[in-house]
Design a protein around this motif. Structure first.
Motif, PDB file in Angstrom:
ATOM      1  N   UNK A 211       0.835  -1.198   0.000  1.00  0.00           N
ATOM      2  CA  UNK A 211       0.000   0.000   0.000  1.00  0.00           C
ATOM      3  C   UNK A 211       0.872   1.250   0.000  1.00  0.00           C
ATOM      4  N   UNK A 212       0.528   2.188  -0.862  1.00  0.00           N
ATOM      5  CA  UNK A 212       1.266   3.440  -0.919  1.00  0.00           C
ATOM      6  C   UNK A 212       0.700   4.462   0.050  1.00  0.00           C
ATOM      7  N   UNK A 213       1.599   5.298   0.630  1.00  0.00           N
ATOM      8  CA  UNK A 213       1.196   6.320   1.592  1.00  0.00           C
ATOM      9  C   UNK A 213       1.911   7.626   1.257  1.00  0.00           C
ATOM     10  N   UNK A 214       1.185   8.728   1.406  1.00  0.00           N
ATOM     11  CA  UNK A 214       1.724  10.048   1.109  1.00  0.00           C
ATOM     12  C   UNK A 214       1.496  10.955   2.313  1.00  0.00           C
ATOM     13  N   UNK A 215       2.470  11.846   2.583  1.00  0.00           N
ATOM     14  CA  UNK A 215       2.323  12.815   3.664  1.00  0.00           C
ATOM     15  C   UNK A 215       2.842  14.168   3.204  1.00  0.00           C
ATOM     16  N   UNK A 216       2.225  15.234   3.736  1.00  0.00           N
ATOM     17  CA  UNK A 216       2.668  16.588   3.427  1.00  0.00           C
ATOM     18  C   UNK A 216       3.410  17.186   4.622  1.00  0.00           C
ATOM     19  N   UNK A 217       4.219  18.183   4.334  1.00  0.00           N
ATOM     20  CA  UNK A 217       5.015  18.898   5.328  1.00  0.00           C
ATOM     21  C   UNK A 217       4.274  20.177   5.700  1.00  0.00           C
ATOM     22  N   UNK A 218       3.983  20.380   6.994  1.00  0.00           N
ATOM     23  CA  UNK A 218       3.215  21.559   7.412  1.00  0.00           C
ATOM     24  C   UNK A 218       4.088  22.726   7.851  1.00  0.00           C
ATOM     25  N   UNK A 219       5.388  22.652   7.562  1.00  0.00           N
ATOM     26  CA  UNK A 219       6.315  23.756   7.849  1.00  0.00           C
ATOM     27  C   UNK A 219       6.393  24.106   9.330  1.00  0.00           C
ATOM     28  N   UNK A 220       6.049  23.168  10.171  1.00  0.00           N
ATOM     29  CA  UNK A 220       6.117  23.450  11.597  1.00  0.00           C
ATOM     30  C   UNK A 220       5.151  24.532  12.038  1.00  0.00           C
ATOM     31  N   UNK A 221       4.048  24.682  11.305  1.00  0.00           N
ATOM     32  CA  UNK A 221       2.987  25.643  11.627  1.00  0.00           C
ATOM     33  C   UNK A 221       3.522  27.078  11.616  1.00  0.00           C
ATOM     34  N   UNK A 222       4.573  27.325  10.870  1.00  0.00           N
ATOM     35  CA  UNK A 222       5.132  28.664  10.758  1.00  0.00           C
ATOM     36  C   UNK A 222       4.781  29.202   9.372  1.00  0.00           C
ATOM     37  N   UNK A 223       3.943  30.247   9.318  1.00  0.00           N
ATOM     38  CA  UNK A 223       3.436  30.752   8.038  1.00  0.00           C
ATOM     39  C   UNK A 223       2.766  29.629   7.244  1.00  0.00           C
ATOM     40  N   UNK A 224       1.997  28.852   7.928  1.00  0.00           N
ATOM     41  CA  UNK A 224       1.334  27.690   7.334  1.00  0.00           C
ATOM     42  C   UNK A 224       0.034  27.449   8.077  1.00  0.00           C
ATOM     43  N   UNK A 225      -0.896  26.760   7.427  1.00  0.00           N
ATOM     44  CA  UNK A 225      -2.145  26.399   8.098  1.00  0.00           C
ATOM     45  C   UNK A 225      -1.935  25.318   9.152  1.00  0.00           C
ATOM     46  N   UNK A 226      -0.774  24.686   9.136  1.00  0.00           N
ATOM     47  CA  UNK A 226      -0.514  23.608  10.085  1.00  0.00           C
ATOM     48  C   UNK A 226      -1.082  22.272   9.671  1.00  0.00           C
ATOM     49  N   UNK A 227      -1.832  22.239   8.574  1.00  0.00           N
ATOM     50  CA  UNK A 227      -2.445  20.979   8.158  1.00  0.00           C
ATOM     51  C   UNK A 227      -1.392  19.990   7.675  1.00  0.00           C
ATOM     52  N   UNK A 228      -1.491  18.762   8.142  1.00  0.00           N
ATOM     53  CA  UNK A 228      -0.727  17.649   7.604  1.00  0.00           C
ATOM     54  C   UNK A 228      -1.723  16.691   6.960  1.00  0.00           C
ATOM     55  N   UNK A 229      -1.566  16.505   5.670  1.00  0.00           N
ATOM     56  CA  UNK A 229      -2.440  15.588   4.940  1.00  0.00           C
ATOM     57  C   UNK A 229      -1.719  14.257   4.787  1.00  0.00           C
TER      58      UNK A 229
END
Length: 707
Positions: free
Chosen positions: A678-696
Motif C-alpha cells: 500500500x502506498x502512503x503520502x504525507x505533506x510537510x506543514x512547515x512546523x505551523x510557521x506561516x502555514x495552516x498547520x495541516x498535515x495531509x
C-alpha cells in the motif's frame, strides 16, 4: 434506545479574499479576513479586512461554491460588523493615534452596500454585538494601548467604555446612545479599562471582557453594571515555554492571568471565554464562567495538548501565547449545544459538546486555515464559517481566506494523522520524509529543520484511522539531540537502524550529508558529500533516501550548478565500495514556480519519486508521483555525462490534495510503500510557521497491482 449520532463538521469550501477585488485592482496587495458575521437568512457573510480598509461580502447561498460580492471601502479600519435585517452595522476605527482615539458605527444596506448613516462613538471601537431581537447593538470602545510604550503596561489613557445604541426599523438612535463606564472595576488598571469583546444574551444583558485588565463585566438590560469580577489565574504544567526549535513539553507556569479575549453566552447563566493571554507565556485555554464569577470549567492545558497531538503546535509562539485561543462561538446543532474554540496560532478549531457545562467534551478538531480570527455558526443551515487573517501572498504563500464547514453525521475527515492515544504526549510536525517498516501499515517519518533543535524519527501506525504516531525517537549525537540537521529522507537499514538524508545549506552551516543511526536514534556514522558534488552545490540538496541492496539512492531536489536545465540528479552511494555516482532525472516543464523532487522510494522493480512545483492553491500545477524502472538506475561516475532515466506518471496528487476542500498545499514531501504494497503520502506543514498547520496523510492504494 439507539445511540444518537454525533454531529461532525467537514470542510466544504475555501474563499480567498483577493477574489473580492474589483477587476483591474492589484491582487498582490495584502488583504485579510478578520471578524466575520452572517445575514439573518445565512446566505451572506461579511468580514472585516483592515489592510484594505474594507468590508468583504460573500454569497454562500451554495456553501460549496462561495461567490464574491465585492468589497466596500470604509474610510478607516473596520473592526466588527453585525447584521440586523437588511442593515449592516460596522465599527470603524478612525483613530490617528493611541492618545486621540476615534471611531464610528456605520450602517450599510446589505444588498446595495450603500453607506446610509454614521454615528460618532467618541473612541476606538473593537467588538460589536447585536441583541437577539435586533432592538439594539453594543460596542466595546477599547481605546487600545500602545504595546511599544512602557512595554504595553497600563494605564494608557484615555479609558475605554461600552456604548449601547437602540435600533428601530434598521435605524440607529445615535443621539440617544448611552456610554457605560467601566472605570473603577478592575484590580488591574482600574482607571484605564480596555473593553475587548461584547456579547448579548436573550434577556438583553451584555457581557464584556476587559482583556488587559483581566476582568469581566456583566451589564444588565437597564444598561447599568450588574456584576463584575476578575477573570482569575491559571496554573499550567506540561507546556513548552521556549522558542527553541524543540517540541519539549516539560515546562510550567504559575499564576498566569487568563486575560480573556472573545466571550459568548452559552445560556442565561453561563458564558465561555477564549483566554488569549498576554505575552508572558499566555494562558492557552478557555473557560466557562457562571454569571456570578464562579469558574465552572477551565480547560487548563487540555486544549493545547489536543492541538499538539494534531501536529498544529506553533513552537515559535512557545515563549508568548502558545496556541493562543482568540475567538469563541456558541451554537446548538441537532439539539446539542456546542462551543467552538479558535486557536489563532495553531490554526485549528476545537469543537466541544457542552451539554454539561461543567464537563465539556472535545469531539473534533477542524483545520481552519491560517491564523483564524473570526468564526460564525449558522445552525439553521448546518454551517460553520471561519475568517482567517494571514495573507502570505507576498512570499508566494496562501492568501487570506474564508472557510466553510458543514455539520453532518459523516465521519470526520480531519485530522488524518495524530499522536492522540500515545503513551506520552508527542509533539510533531514538519514531516518531510517517509519510509516503510516490516509490517503492513508500519511507517517511519522524519521532521525537518523546523524542529532543528530536536530532529526526530516518528513511528506511524497507518492501520488506524486517523493514522497514529505511536512513538518519537530523537536523533542524537553523543547522547544529546543532534544539531545542524535538516532531515528530509529516511530509509530503514534492515538492522533496526536508519539511513537519514540531511538537506544541507552551507550559508546556515548545515552540511549536506547522510547519517546512519541505530534504533535509539544515536548517530553511528556520517557520510559527507564528495567534492565532485559540492563543487556545484545549490542550497536545495537531498530530499529523500532509499536503500537498494548495498546502494543508497538520494533525490536532489533542484538543479545544481552542473545540471542541464530541467534535469536533476538521482545520486547513488555504494556502501561497500564507497563510490558515488548519479543518473539524470528529467523534470516536468516549469510553470510559474520551480520544479523539483521531494522523495524517493524503491519497491519491486521500480523507484518512485514525488515531483512537484512550489506553488499553492489554484496556481499549483504539478504535484505527482512518478516511477522509474530500476534498470535505468545505472549510475555514471560523477563528472561524466549522466544517463537520463525514463519516467512514468503514476498518480496526479492534486485531486488528493483537494479532497479536504481547502486550498492545495505546496509541500508533498513523503511517500512510501508498506509491507503489504500500500502506498502512503504525507505533506510537510512547515512546523505551523506561516502555514495552516495541516498535515495531509493518505493512501494511494495497492501499488504492486500495477507493477
Amino acid at each position: 434506545m439507539p445511540a444518537v449520532a454525533q454531529t461532525t463538521f467537514n470542510r466544504l469550501a475555501v474563499f480567498a479574499t483577493p477574489d473580492n477585488m474589483a477587476e483591474g485592482e492589484d491582487r498582490s496587495r495584502p488583504t485579510s479576513a478578520e471578524i466575520i458575521s452572517a445575514s439573518e437568512d445565512g446566505n451572506t457573510v461579511v468580514y472585516s479586512d483592515s489592510p484594505l480598509g474594507v468590508l468583504g461580502f460573500v454569497d454562500i447561498t451554495d456553501p460549496a461554491a462561495p461567490v464574491p460580492l465585492g468589497n466596500v471601502a470604509m474610510d478607516g479600519e473596520p473592526t466588527t460588523a453585525v447584521i440586523i435585517g437588511n442593515r449592516v452595522f460596522v465599527g470603524v476605527d478612525t483613530s490617528t493615534s493611541f492618545t486621540e482615539p476615534s471611531g464610528q458605527l456605520r450602517v450599510l444596506d446589505l444588498e446595495s452596500h450603500e453607506v446610509l448613516a454614521s454615528c460618532d462613538l467618541g473612541g476606538q471601537p473593537d467588538s460589536v454585538a447585536r441583541a437577539d431581537d435586533g432592538s439594539f447593538v453594543a460596542v466595546a470602545i477599547e481605546n487600545q494601548r500602545d504595546e511599544d510604550l512602557n512595554d504595553g503596561a497600563l494605564p494608557q489613557m484615555p479609558a475605554g467604555y461600552v456604548v449601547k445604541l437602540a435600533v428601530t426599523d434598521g435605524a440607529l438612535d445615535c443621539d440617544g446612545q448611552s456610554r457605560i463606564d467601566m472605570t473603577g472595576l478592575a484590580d488591574i488598571g482600574a482607571d484605564d479599562p480596555e473593553p475587548e469583546y461584547v456579547d448579548i444574551n436573550a434577556a438583553g444583558e451584555i457581557v464584556v471582557t476587559l482583556q488587559e485588565n483581566n476582568h469581566i463585566v456583566v451589564i444588565g438590560a437597564d444598561g447599568a453594571v450588574a456584576s463584575h469580577f476578575s477573570a482569575g489565574m491559571v496554573n499550567l504544567d506540561d507546556i513548552d515555554t521556549r522558542d527553541d526549535g524543540a517540541l519539549s513539553f516539560d515546562d510550567a507556569l504559575a499564576d498566569v492571568p487568563r486575560e480573556p479575549d472573545a466571550v459568548k453566552w452559552i445560556d442565561a447563566d453561563h458564558f465561555a471565554t477564549a483566554n488569549e493571554g498576554d505575552y508572558q507565556g499566555g494562558s492557552r485555554g478557555w473557560t466557562i464562567f457562571h454569571r456570578d464569577g464562579t469558574v465552572v470549567f477551565d480547560s487548563g492545558n487540555s486544549f493545547e495538548h489536543a492541538v499538539i497531538q494534531a501536529g498544529h503546535y506553533p513552537d515559535t509562539r512557545s515563549d508568548a501565547k502558545g496556541v493562543e485561543p482568540e475567538s469563541i462561538e456558541v451554537a446548538t446543532f441537532d439539539g446539542t449545544p456546542h462551543v467552538f474554540v479558535v486557536s489563532e496560532r495553531g490554526s485549528l478549531i476545537g469543537v466541544y459538546d457542552v451539554s454539561d457545562v461543567t464537563a465539556p467534551r472535545l469531539t473534533q478538531l477542524l483545520p481552519s486555515g491560517i491564523s483564524p480570527e473570526g468564526i460564525v455558526a449558522l445552525p439553521a443551515r448546518n454551517l460553520l464559517v471561519t475568517a482567517n487573517e494571514a495573507d502570505l501572498g507576498e512570499d508566494g504563500g496562501a492568501r487570506a481566506h474564508v472557510m466553510l464547514f458543514e455539520a453532518t453525521d459523516e465521519p470526520a475527515r480531519y485530522p488524518m494523522i495524530t499522536s492522540e492515544g500515545a503513551d506520552t504526549l508527542i509533539g510533531w510536525g514538519a514531516l518531510s520524509g517517509l519510509a516503510a517498516g516490516d509490517a503492513p501499515g508500519q511507517l517511519f517519518a522524519v521532521s525537518d529543520s523546523a524542529y532543528g533543535a530536536q530532529p526526530s524519527i516518528y513511528t506511524i501506525d497507518a492501520t488506524q484511522t486517523p493514522a497514529r504516531i505511536t512513538a518519537r525517537t530523537v536523533v542524537t549525537r553523543n547522547g544529546d539531540p543532534a544539531q545542524k540537521l535538516d532531515l528530509e529522507g529516511i530509509a530503514p537499514d534492515g538492522q533496526g537502524g536508519f539511513w537519514l538524508a540531511s538537506e544541507g545549506r552551507s550559508d546556515h552551516l548545515i552540511p549536506h550529508a547522510i547519517y546512519h543511526v541505530d534504533a535509539q536514534g544515536e548517530i553511528q556514522g556520517e557520510i559527507g558529500l564528495p567534492v565532485e558534488l559540492l563543487a556545484h552545490e545549490v542550497r536545495y540538496g537531498f530530499e529523500g533516501i532509499a536503500l537498494q541492496g548495498d546502494r543508497l539512492w538520494m533525490a536532489v531536489q533542484r538543479e545544481w550548478g552542473d545540471d542541464p536545465a530541467g534535469q536533476v540528479k538521482l545520486v547513488s552511494y555504494d556502501l561497500q565500495t564507497e563510490e558515488w555516482g548519479a543518473v539524470a532525472y528529467p523534470l516536468e516543464p516549469a510553470g510559474e514556480g520551480w520544479m523539483g523532487l521531494s522523495e524517493i522510494a524503491i519497491d519491486g522493480d521500480w523507484a518512485y519519486v514525488i515531483e512537484r512545483d512550489n506553488l499553492i492553491g489554484a496556481a499549483a500545477a504539478v504535484k505527482a508521483l512518478f516511477r522509474v524502472p530500476l534498470s535505468d538506475l545505472d549510475p555514471a561516475k560523477l563528472g561524466d555525462t549522466l544517463p537520463v532515466v525514463t519516467k512514468e506518471k503514476v498518480r496526479d496528487l492534486i485531486p488528493d490534495l483537494q479532497a479536504q476542500n481547502g486550498y492545495v498545499v505546496d509541500k508533498v514531501e513523503g511517500f512510501a510503500i508498506d509491507a503489504a504494497g500500500t502506498g502512503w503520502v504525507v505533506t510537510d506543514n512547515d512546523g505551523v510557521d506561516d502555514s495552516s498547520g495541516e498535515t495531509l496523510f493518505w493512501s494511494t492504494g495497492d501499488m504492486r497491482a500495477a507493477q
